[in-house]
Design an enzyme around this catalytic site. Structure first.
Site, PDB file in Angstrom:
ATOM      1  N   CYS A 131      -7.516   2.698   3.696  1.00 22.67           N
ATOM      2  CA  CYS A 131      -6.284   2.209   3.589  1.00 22.67           C
ATOM      3  C   CYS A 131      -5.135   2.810   3.321  1.00 22.67           C
ATOM      4  CB  CYS A 131      -6.281   0.949   2.618  1.00 22.67           C
ATOM      5  SG  CYS A 131      -7.483  -0.209   3.015  1.00 22.67           S
ATOM      6  N   ASN A 179       0.640  -1.214  -0.050  1.00 25.21           N
ATOM      7  CA  ASN A 179      -0.005   0.024   0.084  1.00 25.21           C
ATOM      8  C   ASN A 179       0.817   1.326   0.007  1.00 25.21           C
ATOM      9  OD1 ASN A 179      -2.379  -1.170  -0.158  1.00 25.21           O
ATOM     10  ND2 ASN A 179      -3.007  -0.720   1.873  1.00 25.21           N
TER      11      ASN A 179
END
Ligand code: UDX
Length: 440
Positions: A263, A211
């Site tokens: 996220c 991420n």
């Protein structure tokens, strides 16, 4: 095999529904009884394309069920997924693991021998060890294994992502767990999707590193876009030009209003926190987080400098990206209050945004379609890339607005198109198209 999933939120429900479609027997659990009642009556708490139908079908096939009786369901499970939230801990910017640890307690009290506990929630490195410790403390005589198995699901295409993963990451060295995970993901293996077995700590870190790497690419291309605007280059061509280099690749090079969602921002902060804890500073990532915050400020300044004395702004899209109703850390949550503070009147249309309880938007006017927003606006600002916006009738918009101005933070349209329609058009990292009604 009986699979229980604790946490019927975004990740838990998608995982449960997709595993049921892969012929597994799944029970999704949640402490929120109302949510479970809703799910049992076919009401899905989130907007995710395809999820409602899939859940309905798998409930009818008796492969998927719901329960708020966590203790009883854990007792019967062969594999237990933990898929609860790990929001930012406001005290230190790390991850708040209280829900994960509460699951570990409940599991410890009810688990039967040889059960595999699979941590799907996004957690800092070392969390699986702590979950193992808690279960051991609560129930020292039981034989079990804790496995890390992070999710890589994008909202809006989560079902596709679950069923067509680039890879499945599993952190365990335990032979029984490897065999259990191979059987849970049998359909994926039959279809040749790669499954990588590694240590728990590597698996936990792979998720954060993935991420964070993607977030870095976004900030990188956004900063290149800023430079393009100054020097008269075109960021779309730059993304194409660098993306064709196989070492770089074409994805996640769309310049835009900065990243949001549940996220990227949270995981980037948590990885920085892990770096601090282990004295391995994540300096690049600190710059990424900072760059993302500054971007939102600079975009409201850009809107103000373009609109000047015009006071009515129409905003198309307020979710953090298209195909979701999720507002978490959306750029709109900082840009719109900035504009309201400066005295602008704001009308919004969004196809799905969850409007409930958004204090940042208290004084805005919600409309039900694009053209109602256009009627009330001197300038349109596009913040998300819904298909509905890409196919809107620009000619009609140009006719409705007195001097049409569009500020497009998703680069949905070509400059030629806007030139032809004589719409003043400001996008990201590209030359502005400057016209007004008088020149039509
Ligand atoms: C992300 C990861 O992609 C997924 O693997 C992970 O498990 C959860 O977090 P998601 O938050 O659903 O998924 O959205 P994603 O599509 O990755 O986009 C994240 C943010 O980056 C959005 O704000 C989006 O608008 C922005 N973005 C994405 C860009 O600005 N440019 C891009 O090129 C891609």
């Amino acid at each position: 095999m009986k699979i229980s999933i604790i946490g019927s939120g975004y990740v838990g429900l998608v995982t449960g529904a997709c595993l049921a479609r892969a012929d597994q027997n799944v029970t999704c659990l949640d402490i929120d009884e109302k949510k479970i009642q809703d799910l049992e009556s076919g009401k899905i708490p989130i907007y995710e394309p395809g999820l409602e139908d899939l859940i309905k079908e798998k409930v009818e096939n008796n492969l998927l069920s719901f329960s708020s009786n966590i203790d009883q369901t854990i007792k019967n499970a062969d594999a237990i997924f933990i898929a609860v939230g790990t929001p930012t801990n406001i005290e230190n910017d790390g991850a708040d693991l209280s829900q994960v640890f509460a699951c570990a307690e409940a599991i410890g009290k009810n688990i039967k021998s040889n059960t595999v506990v699979i941590l799907k929630s996004t957690v800092p490195v070392g969390t699986c060890d702590k979950v193992e410790e808690i279960i051991n403390l609560v129930n020292p005589s039981i034989d079990f294994d804790v496995v890390s198995n992070p999710e890589f699901l994008r909202e809006g295409s989560a079902i596709f992502d679950f069923e067509n993963p680039d890879r499945i990451i599993v952190g365990t060295k335990n032979k029984n767990s490897i065999s259990t995970l191979n059987s849970i993901y049998k359909k994926h293996l039959d279809n040749n999707f790669p499954i990588i077995f590694t240590t728990r700590r590597s698996s936990e870190l792979i998720k954060y590193a993935s991420n964070s790497m993607l977030a870095m690419r976004i900030i990188f291309i956004n900063e290149i876009a800023d430079l393009c605007e100054k020097v008269g280059a075109d960021v779309e061509d730059i993304a194409l030009g660098i993306g064709l280099d196989k070492r770089i690749g074409p994805d996640f090079l769309n310049a835009g209003p900065g990243f949001g969602g549940s996220c990227f921002p949270k995981d980037a902060r948590a990885l920085v926190e892990s770096g601090e804890n282990y004295n391995a500073p994540q300096n690049l990532l600190k710059a990424v987080i900072d760059g993302n915050e500054k971007r939102k400020e600079s975009l409201s300044k850009k809107i103000i400098s373009i609109t000047k004395d015009k006071k009515n702004i129409g905003v198309l899209g307020v979710t953090y990206k298209a195909n979701t109703d999720d507002m978490r850390e959306a750029p709109s949550l900082s840009i719109i209050p900035d504009l309201i503070d400066k005295g602008f009147n704001i009308s919004i249309y969004d196809p799905q945004a969850n409007k409930v309880g958004i204090k940042e938007f208290e004084n805005v006017n919600w409309e039900n379609d694009i053209y109602s927003v256009v009627k009330n606006s001197d300038c349109l600002v596009i913040l998300t890339e819904w298909n509905e916006f890409k196919s809107m009738d620009l000619k009609k918009i140009s006719d409705i607005m007195n001097k049409p101005i569009i500020i497009d933070f998703r680069n949905l349209f070509s400059l030629d198109e806007m030139e032809k329609l004589k719409i003043e058009y400001h996008s990201i990292g590209r030359e502005a198209v400057n016209f007004n009604k008088e020149t039509k």
